[in-house]
Design an enzyme around this catalytic site. Sequence first.
Site, short mmCIF file in Angstrom:
data_model
loop_
_atom_site.label_atom_id
_atom_site.label_comp_id
_atom_site.label_asym_id
_atom_site.label_seq_id
_atom_site.Cartn_x
_atom_site.Cartn_y
_atom_site.Cartn_z
N TYR A 150 -14.22 22.43 5.93
CA TYR A 150 -14.92 23.29 4.97
C TYR A 150 -14.91 22.61 3.62
O TYR A 150 -13.86 22.15 3.15
CB TYR A 150 -14.26 24.67 4.88
CG TYR A 150 -14.97 25.61 3.92
CD1 TYR A 150 -14.40 25.95 2.69
CD2 TYR A 150 -16.21 26.16 4.23
CE1 TYR A 150 -15.06 26.80 1.80
CE2 TYR A 150 -16.87 27.02 3.35
CZ TYR A 150 -16.30 27.33 2.14
OH TYR A 150 -16.94 28.17 1.26
N ASP A 245 -12.10 15.09 0.47
CA ASP A 245 -12.13 16.43 -0.14
C ASP A 245 -10.69 16.92 -0.24
O ASP A 245 -10.13 17.42 0.73
CB ASP A 245 -13.00 17.38 0.70
CG ASP A 245 -13.04 18.76 0.07
OD1 ASP A 245 -13.79 19.62 0.59
OD2 ASP A 245 -12.31 19.00 -0.91
N LYS A 273 -8.60 24.05 -7.12
CA LYS A 273 -7.43 24.93 -6.94
C LYS A 273 -6.27 24.60 -7.88
O LYS A 273 -6.25 24.98 -9.03
CB LYS A 273 -7.01 24.92 -5.46
CG LYS A 273 -8.14 25.47 -4.54
CD LYS A 273 -7.75 25.49 -3.11
CE LYS A 273 -8.95 25.74 -2.22
NZ LYS A 273 -9.28 27.16 -2.05
P1 KE4 Z 1 -14.61 26.77 -3.90
O1 KE4 Z 1 -16.10 26.59 -4.07
O2 KE4 Z 1 -14.30 27.97 -3.04
O3 KE4 Z 1 -13.83 26.74 -5.20
O4 KE4 Z 1 -14.05 25.47 -3.11
C1 KE4 Z 1 -14.67 25.14 -1.89
C2 KE4 Z 1 -13.73 24.30 -1.06
C3 KE4 Z 1 -13.95 22.94 -0.96
N1 KE4 Z 1 -13.14 22.14 -0.22
C4 KE4 Z 1 -12.07 22.66 0.43
C5 KE4 Z 1 -11.19 21.74 1.24
C6 KE4 Z 1 -11.79 24.04 0.35
O5 KE4 Z 1 -10.72 24.55 1.02
C7 KE4 Z 1 -12.62 24.88 -0.41
C8 KE4 Z 1 -12.39 26.38 -0.52
N2 KE4 Z 1 -11.30 26.91 0.22
C9 KE4 Z 1 -11.42 28.28 0.65
C10 KE4 Z 1 -10.16 28.66 1.41
N3 KE4 Z 1 -9.96 27.90 2.59
C11 KE4 Z 1 -11.73 29.23 -0.46
C12 KE4 Z 1 -11.46 30.69 -0.19
C13 KE4 Z 1 -12.71 31.50 -0.07
O6 KE4 Z 1 -13.73 30.95 0.39
O7 KE4 Z 1 -12.64 32.69 -0.44
#
Ligand code: KE4
Length: 435
Positions: A150, A245, A273
């Site tokens: 993801y 990533d 994060k």
């Molecule tokens: P955001 O756009 O959600 O800030 O980041 C996207 C992203 C990109 N790359 C990795 C490896 C990530 O884990 C994420 C976002 N993680 C999720 C939880 N696994 C966010 C939580 C959510 O979607 O509410």
Amino acid sequence: MGSIPEKEHSRSQKAFERARRVLVGGVNSPVRAFGAVGGMPIIVDRAQGAQVWDIDGNAHTDFICSWGALILGHAHPEIVAALAEQAARGTSYGMTAELEIELAEMLQKALPSMDLVRFVSSGTEATMSAVRLARAATGRNFIVKFEGGYHGHGDSFLAKAGSGLATLGIAASPGVPQGLAELTLDAPYNDLAAVERLFERHGKVIAAVIVEPIAANMGVVPPAEGFLSGLRELTRRHDALLIFDEVITGFRLCFGGAQNLFAIEPDLTTLGKIIGGGLPVAAYGGRRDLMEKIAPLGPVYQAGTLSGNPLAMRAGIETLKRLASDGFYDSLDRKAEILADAMRQALSDWGIAGHVARAGSLLTLFFTAGPVGNYAAAKGSDTRRFASFFQEMLRRKILLPPSQFEALFVSAAHNDDDMRRTVAACRESLAAIRS
Ligand code: KE4
């Protein structure tokens, strides 16, 4: 699946009903709706350290930790004080401030592969920008990602993706033009031969491979020996770029990224994060010759009103300063190890098929015998049993990420008593679902 007693959550219940009248599904991110674990989501009132209080006054020991951002725990007093002081100096300037330079220098020092850095406001922005840059720099259009990986909700990433899509069973999101979706090639995580086959067929048109160096969005799945180095060699051989990533792994496993642990230098890295300490910060960066193609130096456009926001920069700086202390990561990992060992013991004692994957302070309890080396294996987990486990733990005031396809995050704020209670709750919860 017995969810928590109504009386304990009547105010959350009312608030969630109100939320659903104005917010899509009552949430601002799908996984928060508890769709995969049933019951009604708790509505948060406040948080401090490892505890999160819902609006009914129930305190929960939190292993979501804002999906990994709060490695120091909630409302760290010194960070709150720094933010208060910073807010009084203005919350957004729309012009460069020294805080942005300071945080970028900290990233560059910890991650030497990042010759140049660009801050953005979400991990999605970071990965979208990194892929746009890779396509521009190589003149190629295809990207390779991994099933169950993801990288945010950018159009190119929404096929066979992990995290919320895996949680909701969405294979590919409507609204992504077929012509764009076709430019994303998927391979099983840890399957280097599959990537080699993709390069044999499409090598001349693949711009980049984007990978979570330790997968955490299908649950935690560490890279097999040689997998990451194999990707590095393959991309180099075919003049494609390697994008790590590290939105989750950045500063989670060490003061740097998984790239430091595995001694692999990606061409581009995305972070998020932890580098924002819970405020909206993410970043992308890497080789100078690539990053200099980004506006205003080059023609690859990317911009953001709140990029490099001073409050968020300050939160990131104050967070990273406290991660650099001796023994920080050893102590964090030891707590996660205690929990992982307790889970394994309880699974064995109660005769439950389960596999506990841990990487540093990231861990996932898969309800499948394992091993879990990729998304197909992760999807073989008994997600109903996970949901029951989640509810039993919530009944005992332990808040886990509400999905089998996520990671638990341990923070520096989880103290020995928190871990003791969590271990006990885990044993009792597994006993309760063992039939
Ligand atoms: P955001 O756009 O959600 O800030 O980041 C996207 C992203 C990109 N790359 C990795 C490896 C990530 O884990 C994420 C976002 N993680 C999720 C939880 N696994 C966010 C939580 C959510 O979607 O509410």
